[in-house]
Structure formats: C-alpha cells, structure tokens
Design an enzyme around this catalytic site. Structure first.
Site, PDB file in Angstrom:
ATOM      1  N   SER A 173       0.851  -1.182   0.000  1.00 19.44           N
ATOM      2  CA  SER A 173       0.000   0.000   0.000  1.00 19.44           C
ATOM      3  C   SER A 173       0.888   1.233   0.000  1.00 19.44           C
ATOM      4  CB  SER A 173      -0.879   0.015   1.256  1.00 19.44           C
ATOM      5  OG  SER A 173      -1.444   1.289   1.482  1.00 19.44           O
ATOM      6  N   TYR A 199      -0.354  -0.441  10.531  1.00 15.14           N
ATOM      7  CA  TYR A 199      -0.713  -0.808   9.160  1.00 15.14           C
ATOM      8  C   TYR A 199       0.428  -0.485   8.212  1.00 15.14           C
ATOM      9  CZ  TYR A 199      -3.466  -1.028   4.836  1.00 15.14           C
ATOM     10  OH  TYR A 199      -3.934  -1.328   3.584  1.00 15.14           O
TER      11      TYR A 199
END
Length: 318
Positions: A173, A199
């Site tokens: 990501s 994350y």
C-alpha cells in the site's frame, strides 16, 4: 537508487524509468488476462472471497487457471467460488480455510497442499483498528499482513520450487511510505500503538519480503514482487490496500481495476524473471518523491533490512 534483487539473486540498481506495459491505472484484471492461457497452472489467492482478492481470483480463473481461495470464512469463500464458476465457466475453483492470524491454521493448509504451485497472491489484509493480538501475542495487523503470509510462502516453498517459474505477489500500500519496520519493536510492546503506524509497518514488510524472497529463491525459479493496487472501496472498510484511511484525496478504483496490477504481476509474460520490485498502476514504480503518494520508500527496499526482517520473521513463526 536503492539496489533490488534480480532473478539470479544478484543486486543491481532499479532503472530510473518506469517499466511500462500496455496497461494503465484504469485497466481491469480481465483486460490484463485477455489472450492468456493459464490452463494447467495453479494459484492460491488469500482473501479471495471479496474485493480485490475476488476479482484477482476471477481473472485467473477466466484465463483457465486452477484457483484455490484461501479464506478465513469458508461460507463466504464458497459463495465467491460459485460466483467465479458462474461468471467464467471454470469449475476448477477450490476453497480452503486459512486464518492468517493463527499460524497453526496456516501450517494445516500447507500440510494439505500437494503438487506444484505457480502463483501465490498474498492479498488478505487486516485493516487499521484498535490494538489486538493473536493467540501468540503478535500484533494483529503485522500478524495477518506479514507473518501469516510469510509462513504460508515459506511453507509452500517446495510447491513453488516444483513449478519452476513460480511468482509470489504481495499486496502492499502507499501507506508503507509512512513508516519503516521497527525491528526492535515489531509488536508494539514498548512504543505507543497507533493503528495507522501498525498498518504502514505491515505494508512495508510486504515489500521487504518480496526483496528478500527473490534474493533467496530466484535460483529456484521463484520471483516475488509487491504491488500497490490503488484505493478501492470495500464493503467492510474503505480502501484496505490504498491510501483512504490516511488521506482523503484518493483516486478511487473499482475492485476489478484494483486487481489489475496483482494479476499483471502474477501472469504477464513480459515480467518473467523480474522480482524484488514494487508495482503500481500496472508498471514498476519509481522511488517516492517526498510529498507525493506514489512510488516506493527507500526503507521498503533496503536489502539489509529485508534480510533482518526475514530472520526475525522466521523466529516468530516457529
């Protein structure tokens, strides 16, 4: 430019220019596989019951591959498999339960696998949320997004090597730009926990895995690459793989568009032998320019960090 691993396992600088393909940010996964014949090839897609994973599996099936949906919810997986069979006509779609947060579940899946594996798409992802830990005490996002896939890939190494030309695709990501891995505190036991930081760390780990897996396994014909699929709205969370949880200015993609880059990296003949790279919008990305949301961070492709993370991960999954 930071060095990345090639097929032969040596290190060389990534070219300054993007390696372009005929596909773009708006291409769909079905467009990527048009004209490809994947009959006789086997794929495992984690998190294949919905979103990007479902569309990845659908495209691979459309091209004739045998696809196993490795999912936590078997019932959702069975519904997804029926949908794929109906839309593609490919009946060689299997469902297996794999809970990436529980390493014993991963090990059980590995024990049941028989024969070669040509494509492993590490798509499943835990999204930012409150601090949660697995039964082994691992921080949940790191456990699912990295450790579970690490154990899956290393456990399936014999099957990948048997294929002779296997590809591993890890979903990263643009959030990885926000944090390196903290090798001294991977589990947030000493530093304050922040869901976005956890994350980001897990998505950096996805890139580092691709770098080190290619270095270690290229001689076995196995290459690994990380992809940024783009911002995709899903039913359970906005954009688990893109930037929406961190920045409101997102160019949204459909799930089929988000699956295009993973499918391209898993199948494109022109990418044979390419490993240790970070892809976005169906092309090899350049190094990030500070202030932008595109490209890869230098901390995500550092070969020394990649080796240290691999060793730490191997200790954690024992």
């Amino acid at each position: 430019m930071t060095a990345l691993a090639d097929r032969a396992g040596s290190l060389h600088p990534l070219a300054d220019q993007r390696r372009s393909t005929r596909f773009t940010a708006t291409s769909t996964a079905s467009e990527v596989v048009e004209g490809l014949d994947l009959r006789g090839r086997r794929a495992v897609v984690t998190g294949g019951a919905s979103g990007i994973g479902l569309e990845t599996a659908r495209a691979l099936a459309l091209a004739g591959a045998s696809v196993t949906l490795a999912v936590r919810d078997e019932y959702a997986g069975m519904r997804a498999a029926a949908d794929i069979v109906e839309s593609t006509g490919n009946t060689d779609i299997l469902v297996a339960r794999v809970d990436l947060a529980e390493l014993e579940s991963v090990a059980a899946f590995v024990r049941t696998w028989d024969g070669p594996l040509h494509m492993l798409v590490a798509n499943a992802s835990a999204v930012p949320g409150p601090l949660l830990r697995t039964s082994r005490g691992h921080e949940l996002q790191f456990a699912v997004n990295h450790l579970g896939h690490f154990k899956l890939a290393t456990g399936l190494w014999p099957a990948l090597a048997a294929a002779g030309d296997a590809r591993i695709v890890t979903l990263s990501s643009s959030a990885h730009l926000r944090a390196p891995v903290d090798l001294d505190d991977l589990q947030f036991t000493r530093r304050p926990y922040h869901p976005g930081a956890a994350y980001a760390q897990s998505k950096t780990a996805a890139v580092l895995f691709a770098v080190e897996a290619t270095r270690r396994w290229a001689g076995d014909g196995i290459t690994a690459n990380a992809v940024m699929p783009g911002g995709v709205r899903t039913a359970h969370r906005r954009d688990p793989h893109g930037t929406a949880d961190y920045d409101g200015a997102v160019r949204w993609k459909t799930a089929a568009q988000g699956a295009a880059t993973p499918v391209l990296v898993a199948t494109a003949p022109e990418l044979t032998g390419i490993g240790g790279r970070y892809f976005e919008d169906c092309a090899i990305a350049e190094e990030n320019v500070p202030g932008s949301r595109t490209g890869y961070a230098r901390h995500a492709v550092d070969p020394e960090t990649a080796q240290r993370l691999w060793d730490a991960s191997a200790d954690l999954v024992r």
